[in-house]
Enzyme design. Structure first.
Site, PDB file in Angstrom:
ATOM      1  N   VAL A  78      -7.217   4.032  86.450  1.00 14.82           N
ATOM      2  CA  VAL A  78      -8.211   5.027  86.851  1.00 14.82           C
ATOM      3  C   VAL A  78      -8.103   6.111  86.044  1.00 14.82           C
ATOM      4  O   VAL A  78      -6.880   6.915  85.894  1.00 14.82           O
ATOM      5  CB  VAL A  78      -8.183   5.069  88.398  1.00 14.82           C
ATOM      6  CG1 VAL A  78      -8.835   6.101  88.824  1.00 14.82           C
ATOM      7  CG2 VAL A  78      -8.267   4.001  89.004  1.00 14.82           C
ATOM      8  N   VAL A 102      -3.952   3.961  93.311  1.00 10.70           N
ATOM      9  CA  VAL A 102      -4.196   4.318  91.903  1.00 10.70           C
ATOM     10  C   VAL A 102      -5.173   5.534  91.782  1.00 10.70           C
ATOM     11  O   VAL A 102      -5.180   6.357  90.932  1.00 10.70           O
ATOM     12  CB  VAL A 102      -4.401   3.139  90.752  1.00 10.70           C
ATOM     13  CG1 VAL A 102      -4.423   3.865  89.422  1.00 10.70           C
ATOM     14  CG2 VAL A 102      -3.487   2.274  91.120  1.00 10.70           C
ATOM     15  N   ALA A 123      -5.065  10.733  85.165  1.00  6.05           N
ATOM     16  CA  ALA A 123      -5.325   9.055  85.176  1.00  6.05           C
ATOM     17  C   ALA A 123      -3.920   8.536  85.851  1.00  6.05           C
ATOM     18  O   ALA A 123      -2.995   9.101  86.043  1.00  6.05           O
ATOM     19  CB  ALA A 123      -5.600   8.540  83.809  1.00  6.05           C
ATOM     20  N   LYS A 124      -4.273   7.040  86.058  1.00  6.50           N
ATOM     21  CA  LYS A 124      -3.049   6.503  86.475  1.00  6.50           C
ATOM     22  C   LYS A 124      -3.368   4.934  86.435  1.00  6.50           C
ATOM     23  O   LYS A 124      -4.466   4.558  86.494  1.00  6.50           O
ATOM     24  CB  LYS A 124      -2.893   6.619  87.918  1.00  6.50           C
ATOM     25  CG  LYS A 124      -1.367   6.629  88.465  1.00  6.50           C
ATOM     26  CD  LYS A 124      -0.526   7.476  87.915  1.00  6.50           C
ATOM     27  CE  LYS A 124       1.101   7.371  88.379  1.00  6.50           C
ATOM     28  NZ  LYS A 124       1.722   8.416  88.355  1.00  6.50           N
ATOM     29  N   GLY A 125      -2.432   4.105  86.103  1.00  6.45           N
ATOM     30  CA  GLY A 125      -2.713   2.530  85.990  1.00  6.45           C
ATOM     31  C   GLY A 125      -1.492   1.999  86.861  1.00  6.45           C
ATOM     32  O   GLY A 125      -0.625   2.352  87.214  1.00  6.45           O
TER      33      GLY A 125
END
Ligand code: NAD
Length: 435
Positions: A78, A102, A123-125
């Site tokens: 995201v 996320v 962001a993050k994953g």
């Protein structure tokens, strides 16, 4: 402020959402955002813009297991916001990773970068998997396929991953290698938290825990507490928790309890943190079986009569059910989202000073930014330079948040949201809405 509410027909945040105590971290983020947006009188259009993730990628990740079977995993990335710069955020491998989680973590990255003055978006994953039940080769194949699937998303000027729960420097080396193989040149600035030999920064591994230590000491100073007279309990003994415990013990604090997923370990006379770190290194990362302490539960750890409590494991650990039991004067949130909004109310009421995640654990992204700068310059800093700049950034961010909380008469958490959102909204106003 140029972005003040201009369209008044309906304010999205006029009707406060019911206070929740759930395991929906995105909702937790929105509830805090709402309070800060109200203070900032944020334009409703900007409100919508700033809570909406810019991109949500969901990708199927097939992995050939060691026994030849093929298993499918869900990969998520995201990108919440790119207004301040390329997006930045870790990748976590865990069985309970979800898109909502996320999304929340990506939004927190946006506000966190803004609070510490790092020119990145958020962001993050994540990959929904249990890496502890996989072989190193299986984890490598999973990492490489996840990276290859997102090859057009990642990039040194676009979106830059880093480690998070259950991911580490080795996994970042596989991300770097996979990305570099596809782009036909070595791109070490595509990822941070990688091994120093591959362009990683000295001090990055310890940076989040070091930042937790710095803001804890700043908070102690404000409350007139002395490190060498203070007791500390730490939930989570991974990258963040173990380093925070070690550095605070070096500052004179007595670390009386730590825990991991296997349970808590308590000694009223103080634990030997270094010995516990060595124990986990020899015991597959786990404290299970550590015998130089009394075994307690994680719930008991959170309720200990200590001066400082550091939740450094995962979300939703301090809730309305147990917040009233917390006796610590300071909570320093090493983890992301460990306190629910309902718990915040109880803690504020009882006068607990909560140093919020988007400030307390921002040391990691700060040194990730230093790492990215060093990679792009091809010139690497000394540990002393990294730590000095990190300490300065964390102290300044703490002071800014503290002053904002006094100015608006709100908690440190809301003060941090106000600062972060104000900065991103101002940048958005300057850039304008394209189209
Ligand atoms: P990690 O995987 O290295 O360690 C996590 C630790 O928490 C382990 O000791 C694990 O056993 C423990 N744990 C897991 N579930 C638990 C439970 N229910 N009760 C008690 N302990 C439990 O992860 P990490 O990198 O240290 O990250 C921890 C938290 O800090 C996460 O919320 C992460 O998002 C946040 N964070 C990490 C960084 C970083 O640089 N690593 C930066 C910012 C924020």
């Amino acid at each position: 402020m140029p972005f003040k509410r201009s369209v008044y027909e309906r304010s999205i945040y006029q009707e406060p959402a019911p206070i929740r105590d759930s395991d929906d971290p995105f909702q937790s983020m929105v509830e805090r955002f709402d309070v800060a947006a109200e203070i900032l009188e944020l334009d409703p259009g900007f409100y919508e813009y700033l809570i909406t993730p810019a991109h949500v990628h969901i990708t199927a990740v097939p992995v050939e297991m060691d026994d030849g079977r093929v298993k499918m995993y869900e990969g998520i990335r995201v990108i919440h916001n790119e207004v301040l710069g390329p997006s930045k955020g870790g990748i976590r491998f865990a069985p309970d990773v979800s898109v909502d989680e996320v999304k929340a973590l990506a939004a927190w990255m946006t506000w966190k970068c803004a609070v510490v003055g790092v020119p990145f978006g958020g962001a993050k994953g994540g990959v929904r998997c249990n890496p502890k039940a996989m072989s190193p080769k299986e984890v490598e194949r999973l990492t490489r396929r996840y990276t290859a699937n997102l090859i057009d998303v990642f990039g040194p000027d676009k979106d830059i991953p880093a480690p998070d729960m259950n991911t580490n420097a080795q996994i970042m080396a596989w991300v770097l290698d996979t990305y570099s193989m596809h782009s036909r040149r070595t791109e070490n600035a595509v990822v941070t938290g990688k091994p120093v030999l591959l362009g990683g920064s000295v001090g990055r591994r310890e940076a989040t825990g070091r930042g937790v230590m710095t803001v804890t000491l700043s908070a102690m100073e404000r409350l007139g507490m002395r490190a060498d007279e203070s007791t500390v309990a730490v939930q989570g003994f991974g990258n963040v928790g173990s380093v925070a415990a070690q550095l605070l013990s070096e500052q004179g604090c007595k670390i009386v309890a730590v825990s991991d997923v296997t349970g808590g370990y308590y000694n009223a006379d103080g634990l030997d943190v270094q010995a516990m770190i060595e124990y986990t290194e020899a015991n597959n990362g786990s404290l299970e079986g550590y015998s130089e302490a009394q075994v307690i539960t994680n719930d008991e750890l959170l309720a200990l009569d200590v001066d400082v409590l550091i939740p450094a494991a995962k979300e939703d650990q301090i809730t309305k059910k147990n917040a009233g039991n917390v006796k610590a004067r300071i909570i320093a949130e090493g983890a992301n989202g460990p306190t629910t909004p309902a718990a915040d109310d109880i803690l504020n009421e009882q006068g607990t000073l909560v140093i919020p995640d988007i400030l307390a654990n921002a040391g990691g992204v700060t040194v990730s930014y230093f790492e990215w700068v060093q990679d792009r310059q091809g010139y690497f800093w000394t540990l002393d330079r990294v730590n000095r700049r990190l300490d300065r950034a964390m102290r300044e961010a703490f002071d800014n948040v503290f002053e904002a909380s006094e100015q608006y008469d709100v908690s440190l958490r809301i003060g941090a949201y106000v600062l972060g959102i104000d900065k991103v909204a101002t940048a958005l106003q300057m850039r304008g809405i394209y189209g």
